[in-house]
Design a protein around this motif. Structure first.
Motif, PDB file in Angstrom:
ATOM      1  N   HIS A 151       0.844  -1.202   0.000  1.00 48.27           N
ATOM      2  CA  HIS A 151       0.000   0.000   0.000  1.00 48.27           C
ATOM      3  C   HIS A 151       0.881   1.254   0.000  1.00 48.27           C
ATOM      4  N   ILE A 152       1.886   1.257   0.865  1.00 50.04           N
ATOM      5  CA  ILE A 152       2.816   2.383   0.941  1.00 50.04           C
ATOM      6  C   ILE A 152       3.528   2.580  -0.389  1.00 50.04           C
ATOM      7  N   ALA A 153       3.953   1.485  -1.002  1.00 42.74           N
ATOM      8  CA  ALA A 153       4.741   1.557  -2.235  1.00 42.74           C
ATOM      9  C   ALA A 153       3.976   2.211  -3.378  1.00 42.74           C
ATOM     10  N   LYS A 154       2.660   2.012  -3.429  1.00 44.26           N
ATOM     11  CA  LYS A 154       1.919   2.555  -4.571  1.00 44.26           C
ATOM     12  C   LYS A 154       1.384   3.959  -4.344  1.00 44.26           C
ATOM     13  N   ALA A 155       1.550   4.502  -3.136  1.00 41.76           N
ATOM     14  CA  ALA A 155       1.132   5.881  -2.893  1.00 41.76           C
ATOM     15  C   ALA A 155       2.029   6.845  -3.663  1.00 41.76           C
ATOM     16  N   ASP A 156       1.450   7.977  -4.074  1.00 37.28           N
ATOM     17  CA  ASP A 156       2.258   9.009  -4.738  1.00 37.28           C
ATOM     18  C   ASP A 156       3.138   9.739  -3.734  1.00 37.28           C
ATOM     19  N   VAL A 157       2.617   9.930  -2.529  1.00 38.25           N
ATOM     20  CA  VAL A 157       3.333  10.614  -1.458  1.00 38.25           C
ATOM     21  C   VAL A 157       3.004   9.915  -0.152  1.00 38.25           C
ATOM     22  N   CYS A 158       4.007   9.724   0.710  1.00 40.37           N
ATOM     23  CA  CYS A 158       3.770   9.195   2.053  1.00 40.37           C
ATOM     24  C   CYS A 158       4.280  10.213   3.079  1.00 40.37           C
ATOM     25  N   VAL A 159       3.534  10.374   4.158  1.00 38.73           N
ATOM     26  CA  VAL A 159       3.930  11.303   5.222  1.00 38.73           C
ATOM     27  C   VAL A 159       3.697  10.632   6.569  1.00 38.73           C
ATOM     28  N   ALA A 160       4.481  11.036   7.572  1.00 40.10           N
ATOM     29  CA  ALA A 160       4.365  10.449   8.905  1.00 40.10           C
ATOM     30  C   ALA A 160       4.609  11.507   9.959  1.00 40.10           C
ATOM     31  N   ASN A 161       4.042  11.265  11.157  1.00 44.96           N
ATOM     32  CA  ASN A 161       4.172  12.239  12.237  1.00 44.96           C
ATOM     33  C   ASN A 161       5.287  11.897  13.210  1.00 44.96           C
ATOM     34  N   SER A 162       6.070  10.853  12.939  1.00 45.05           N
ATOM     35  CA  SER A 162       7.208  10.536  13.807  1.00 45.05           C
ATOM     36  C   SER A 162       8.389  10.096  12.948  1.00 45.05           C
ATOM     37  N   LEU A 163       9.583  10.273  13.491  1.00 44.27           N
ATOM     38  CA  LEU A 163      10.793   9.892  12.758  1.00 44.27           C
ATOM     39  C   LEU A 163      10.842   8.388  12.517  1.00 44.27           C
ATOM     40  N   TYR A 164      10.421   7.607  13.521  1.00 45.94           N
ATOM     41  CA  TYR A 164      10.433   6.153  13.380  1.00 45.94           C
ATOM     42  C   TYR A 164       9.545   5.711  12.219  1.00 45.94           C
ATOM     43  N   LEU A 165       8.325   6.259  12.157  1.00 43.05           N
ATOM     44  CA  LEU A 165       7.400   5.864  11.098  1.00 43.05           C
ATOM     45  C   LEU A 165       7.873   6.365   9.735  1.00 43.05           C
ATOM     46  N   THR A 166       8.547   7.513   9.717  1.00 40.31           N
ATOM     47  CA  THR A 166       9.100   8.005   8.449  1.00 40.31           C
ATOM     48  C   THR A 166      10.150   7.036   7.912  1.00 40.31           C
ATOM     49  N   GLU A 167      11.000   6.534   8.791  1.00 41.17           N
ATOM     50  CA  GLU A 167      12.002   5.554   8.363  1.00 41.17           C
ATOM     51  C   GLU A 167      11.335   4.278   7.852  1.00 41.17           C
ATOM     52  N   MET A 168      10.237   3.885   8.493  1.00 36.37           N
ATOM     53  CA  MET A 168       9.495   2.713   8.014  1.00 36.37           C
ATOM     54  C   MET A 168       8.946   2.959   6.610  1.00 36.37           C
ATOM     55  N   LEU A 169       8.353   4.131   6.387  1.00 39.86           N
ATOM     56  CA  LEU A 169       7.804   4.453   5.071  1.00 39.86           C
ATOM     57  C   LEU A 169       8.883   4.451   3.994  1.00 39.86           C
ATOM     58  N   LEU A 170      10.046   4.975   4.330  1.00 40.38           N
ATOM     59  CA  LEU A 170      11.129   5.100   3.357  1.00 40.38           C
ATOM     60  C   LEU A 170      11.639   3.739   2.866  1.00 40.38           C
ATOM     61  N   GLN A 171      11.408   2.688   3.642  1.00 43.31           N
ATOM     62  CA  GLN A 171      11.799   1.354   3.190  1.00 43.31           C
ATOM     63  C   GLN A 171      11.028   0.934   1.934  1.00 43.31           C
ATOM     64  N   TYR A 172       9.818   1.482   1.763  1.00 41.63           N
ATOM     65  CA  TYR A 172       8.942   1.029   0.681  1.00 41.63           C
ATOM     66  C   TYR A 172       8.626   2.124  -0.343  1.00 41.63           C
TER      67      TYR A 172
END
Length: 395
Positions: free
Chosen positions: A175-196
């Motif tokens: 799901h994350i991979a196919k989004a045009d843009v991903c945003v997160a409210n914490s540094l930990y979750l941002t690092e998780m998003l960046l994996q995909y």
């Protein structure tokens, strides 16, 4: 650069009628200052219809699904709230993710049909579709609604929770991979998003701190009158999934002359905890939000004794902003997200570090440091957070 005069559709985990506040609701209101907004309530599924029909909000939604009442309601200028009429199938019990995906596609098709009808009725064009962390009901919406941009917002590590773990651990990365843009409210979750998804951005957290005004002299709460010795306090829900009773027990035993004040509702673990036998630990129960600033003003040191686990590790601690907005010295468990606060909060890497850090905090009486805490907390506005979301979308 601000985004304005756009049509934005918002889906997520919390209906507009949910009584408690949420990031998604605050973001929606900020979006609405310059854009037209369609806020979509969570679609009902059959299990919810059967099990929660006595809830008045759910009962109203059920009636709307039967055609009794308008399902598209104007909340304010530029802002509409949609009650989806189509009922979704309850499919979380399915043992295999392949079968779940088939059922979920059917659910997404029903959900998308309700949204598209509202989009057409409002005359929305070239929409931005913002998904507040709904892994399942939003999974196929990009393909079905064909927005100009699809934005996925992460604010919790949902796949650590039992409901999401079985299928979410496999589906959320896709799901994350196919989004045009991903945003997160914490540094930990941002690092998780960046994996995909490389187009992932940290956008901070907004806070409504209007209640927390340190310039107002507030009466000491009756529960604190007459206490002798330092007052060390925590405000918030006492749930063993997120708060560590062992930290509180250690503090109370090591410093019996300190008063450990706990303001908030308790879960079963805390209700049965040996902390209730500690003479210097005071459970004050749930308090109205309006009463919290007076407690904080009369605490000597504020605590966030967070338990670090897969559920909490990515959390943004809103209570820390409330503590700092009142200028209070604070001690909290060290996490990736708490690194943002390291210049303003004492961070404990172990249970044993709490007591010496609290002792250090008790000695702080620097007006400049107090002012810096307040200014830092006040910088965490919804305007700033949504401004960063705009930057991510424009990027």
């Amino acid at each position: 650069m601000i985004i304005q005069n756009r049509d934005i559709v918002i889906v997520g985990l919390q209906p507009w009628y949910t009584k408690i506040g949420s990031n998604c609701k605050n973001i929606a209101l900020e979006f609405a200052k310059h854009n037209r907004i369609l806020y979509v309530n969570s679609a009902l599924d059959r299990r919810t219809v059967m099990m929660s029909s006595k809830d008045p909000d759910i009962a109203e939604h059920i009636q709307i699904s039967k055609g009794n009442g308008e399902n598209l309601r104007k909340v304010q200028d530029n802002f509409w709230n949609l009650y989806p009429k189509r009922i979704l199938e309850s499919i979380s019990f399915l043992p295999f993710t392949g079968a779940f995906k088939l059922g979920n596609r059917l659910n997404n098709k029903r959900f998308a049909a309700d949204i598209q009808e509202a989009v057409d009725q409002l005359g929305f064009k070239d929409i931005l579709l913002f998904n507040d962390n709904d892994i399942y009901r939003g999974y196929y919406l990009k393909e079905m609604l064909k927005p100009a941009k699809y934005i996925y917002y992460s604010r919790d590590n949902l796949v650590a929770m039992d409901f999401w773990k079985k299928h979410g651990s496999k589906l959320e990365p896709k799901h994350i991979a196919k989004a045009d843009v991903c945003v997160a409210n914490s540094l930990y979750l941002t690092e998780m998003l960046l994996q995909y998804n490389k187009n992932s951005h940290y956008v901070g957290q907004g806070c409504d701190l209007r209640l927390f005004d340190p310039a107002k002299a507030l009466d000491k709460p009756a529960e604190l009158v007459g206490l002798k010795g330092p007052v060390i306090g925590y405000v918030g829900a006492l749930t063993a999934m997120r708060i560590d009773p062992a930290i509180l027990m250690y503090i109370s035993r090591e410093r019996p002359d300190w008063n450990v004040i706990l303001v908030g509702p308790e879960d079963e673990v805390f209700q049965q905890s040996a902390l209730h036998q500690q003479p210097n630990v005071h459970f004050l129960g749930r308090k109205d939000m309006s009463a919290l600033p007076s407690f904080l003003q009369h605490f000597d040191v504020c605590l966030n004794p967070q338990l670090v686990n897969p559920i909490t590790i990515g959390n943004y601690p809103l209570k820390i902003d409330e503590y700092l907005a009142m200028g209070k010295p604070s001690v909290a468990t060290a996490t990736k997200t708490m690194e943002l606060f390291k210049d303003y909060v004492h961070l404990a890497g172990s249970v044993e570090e709490y007591v010496p850090l609290i002792e250090k905090a008790l000695q702080e009486n620097d007006p400049a440091l107090t002012a810096a805490r307040i200014a830092f907390a006040r910088s965490h506005t919804w305007e700033n957070s949504v401004g960063d979301i705009y930057k991510a979308i424009n990027a």
